[in-house]
Motif scaffolding. Structure first.
Motif, PDB file in Angstrom:
ATOM      1  N   PRO A 154     -14.062  -3.734  -2.853  1.00 29.45           N
ATOM      2  CA  PRO A 154     -14.129  -4.418  -1.566  1.00 29.45           C
ATOM      3  C   PRO A 154     -13.374  -5.747  -1.598  1.00 29.45           C
ATOM      4  O   PRO A 154     -13.483  -6.513  -2.563  1.00 29.45           O
ATOM      5  CB  PRO A 154     -15.637  -4.655  -1.379  1.00 29.45           C
ATOM      6  N   GLY A 155     -12.601  -6.009  -0.569  1.00 26.26           N
ATOM      7  CA  GLY A 155     -11.875  -7.267  -0.472  1.00 26.26           C
ATOM      8  C   GLY A 155     -10.533  -7.267  -1.172  1.00 26.26           C
ATOM      9  O   GLY A 155      -9.747  -8.205  -1.026  1.00 26.26           O
ATOM     10  N   LEU A 156     -10.243  -6.225  -1.956  1.00 27.26           N
ATOM     11  CA  LEU A 156      -8.961  -6.145  -2.660  1.00 27.26           C
ATOM     12  C   LEU A 156      -7.929  -5.482  -1.760  1.00 27.26           C
ATOM     13  O   LEU A 156      -8.097  -4.336  -1.341  1.00 27.26           O
ATOM     14  CB  LEU A 156      -9.111  -5.344  -3.956  1.00 27.26           C
ATOM     15  N   LEU A 157      -6.880  -6.201  -1.429  1.00 27.71           N
ATOM     16  CA  LEU A 157      -5.846  -5.658  -0.564  1.00 27.71           C
ATOM     17  C   LEU A 157      -5.039  -4.583  -1.301  1.00 27.71           C
ATOM     18  O   LEU A 157      -4.713  -4.757  -2.485  1.00 27.71           O
ATOM     19  CB  LEU A 157      -4.904  -6.763  -0.099  1.00 27.71           C
ATOM     20  N   PRO A 158      -4.713  -3.488  -0.636  1.00 29.46           N
ATOM     21  CA  PRO A 158      -3.902  -2.433  -1.272  1.00 29.46           C
ATOM     22  C   PRO A 158      -2.577  -2.956  -1.833  1.00 29.46           C
ATOM     23  O   PRO A 158      -2.148  -2.547  -2.913  1.00 29.46           O
ATOM     24  CB  PRO A 158      -3.668  -1.445  -0.127  1.00 29.46           C
ATOM     25  N   GLU A 159      -1.947  -3.880  -1.107  1.00 33.96           N
ATOM     26  CA  GLU A 159      -0.667  -4.441  -1.568  1.00 33.96           C
ATOM     27  C   GLU A 159      -0.854  -5.226  -2.873  1.00 33.96           C
ATOM     28  O   GLU A 159      -0.021  -5.178  -3.775  1.00 33.96           O
ATOM     29  CB  GLU A 159      -0.057  -5.338  -0.499  1.00 33.96           C
ATOM     30  N   THR A 160      -1.958  -5.976  -2.953  1.00 31.90           N
ATOM     31  CA  THR A 160      -2.249  -6.744  -4.165  1.00 31.90           C
ATOM     32  C   THR A 160      -2.515  -5.809  -5.341  1.00 31.90           C
ATOM     33  O   THR A 160      -2.030  -6.029  -6.455  1.00 31.90           O
ATOM     34  CB  THR A 160      -3.471  -7.650  -3.936  1.00 31.90           C
ATOM     35  N   ALA A 161      -3.278  -4.752  -5.090  1.00 31.61           N
ATOM     36  CA  ALA A 161      -3.579  -3.776  -6.142  1.00 31.61           C
ATOM     37  C   ALA A 161      -2.297  -3.103  -6.637  1.00 31.61           C
ATOM     38  O   ALA A 161      -2.134  -2.865  -7.838  1.00 31.61           O
ATOM     39  CB  ALA A 161      -4.554  -2.730  -5.621  1.00 31.61           C
ATOM     40  N   ALA A 162      -1.390  -2.815  -5.714  1.00 27.55           N
ATOM     41  CA  ALA A 162      -0.128  -2.160  -6.086  1.00 27.55           C
ATOM     42  C   ALA A 162       0.737  -3.076  -6.939  1.00 27.55           C
ATOM     43  O   ALA A 162       1.295  -2.649  -7.958  1.00 27.55           O
ATOM     44  CB  ALA A 162       0.622  -1.729  -4.828  1.00 27.55           C
ATOM     45  N   ARG A 163       0.855  -4.334  -6.528  1.00 25.64           N
ATOM     46  CA  ARG A 163       1.667  -5.279  -7.309  1.00 25.64           C
ATOM     47  C   ARG A 163       1.053  -5.503  -8.692  1.00 25.64           C
ATOM     48  O   ARG A 163       1.766  -5.577  -9.702  1.00 25.64           O
ATOM     49  CB  ARG A 163       1.799  -6.608  -6.564  1.00 25.64           C
ATOM     50  N   ALA A 164      -0.270  -5.608  -8.735  1.00 22.35           N
ATOM     51  CA  ALA A 164      -0.943  -5.821 -10.020  1.00 22.35           C
ATOM     52  C   ALA A 164      -0.749  -4.623 -10.937  1.00 22.35           C
ATOM     53  O   ALA A 164      -0.525  -4.778 -12.144  1.00 22.35           O
ATOM     54  CB  ALA A 164      -2.432  -6.072  -9.791  1.00 22.35           C
TER      55      ALA A 164
END
Length: 202
Positions: A154-164
């Motif tokens: 929850p709260g984790l943006l898909p774009e952030t998860a992808a970059r990480a």
């Protein structure tokens, strides 16, 4: 006869790519000439120009032989119970493939450490960056699907998860090339990737 000629031509092309890969790995891209590659492949320099426009074209063809398919990443992730698990399994399998494939590992080492992306290689760098962006964008889409089903933290943006995720995978590869003992066995690779993806769910 025409069929045999086509087969022979492809065999020569692969021989040139194999020779370039080994020489680029040993000497670096800038220190390897087309004449060096032709000599190592046992063909004339003219044979190179039959198959490749120049050394940059050959370099990019070498990369294309091991380049990951964005469509394959998406299809394999979507075939899993959820995209997060699918991506975890996909990247573990990809890294294990690198671990056990000298050819693939050698090309990645060339891309990361044996080529200066200046002058005529700037365009190659742009295309590699575009391919990287396509992978990140595809993973963002997969994480967006995961978020809708509650499989993403929850709260984790898909774009952030992808970059990480992209940073984690490339970081492992670069560290591994520089210090091979960091990932001396398969279990260390599996544990590292699995731990990362577990954090995406928590």
């Amino acid at each position: 006869m025409a069929r045999k000629t086509k087969v022979d031509a492809e065999a020569t092309r692969q021989k040139l790519l194999d020779a370039a890969e080994i020489l680029f790995s040993e000497k670096g891209v800038s220190n390897t000439s087309l004449a060096d590659i032709a000599l190592a492949a046992g063909v004339t320099r003219g044979a190179i120009y039959w198959h490749f426009k120049n050394k940059v074209d050959l370099f990019e063809a070498m990369h294309a032989r091991i380049r990951l398919s964005v469509d394959e990443i998406v299809s394999e992730a979507m075939a899993a119970p959820d995209p997060v698990s699918g991506l975890c399994d996909y990247w573990i399998a990809s890294l294990l493939q690198v671990a056990h494939d000298d050819h693939r590992r050698r090309v990645i080492d060339i891309l990361f450490r044996k080529c200066e992306y200046v002058d005529e290689y700037q365009a190659a760098s742009v295309r590699i960056n575009e391919w990287s962006s396509e992978i990140i964008e595809a993973m963002a889409g997969l994480f967006a699907v995961a978020a809708k089903t509650g499989a993403l933290a929850p709260g984790l943006l898909p774009e952030t998860a992808a970059r990480a995720t992209f940073s984690m995978i490339t970081g492992i590869v670069f560290s591994w090339l520089a210090v091979p003992q960091l990932y001396a066995n398969d279990d260390e690779i599996i544990t590292t990737v699995a731990t990362f993806f577990k954090a995406l769910r928590s």
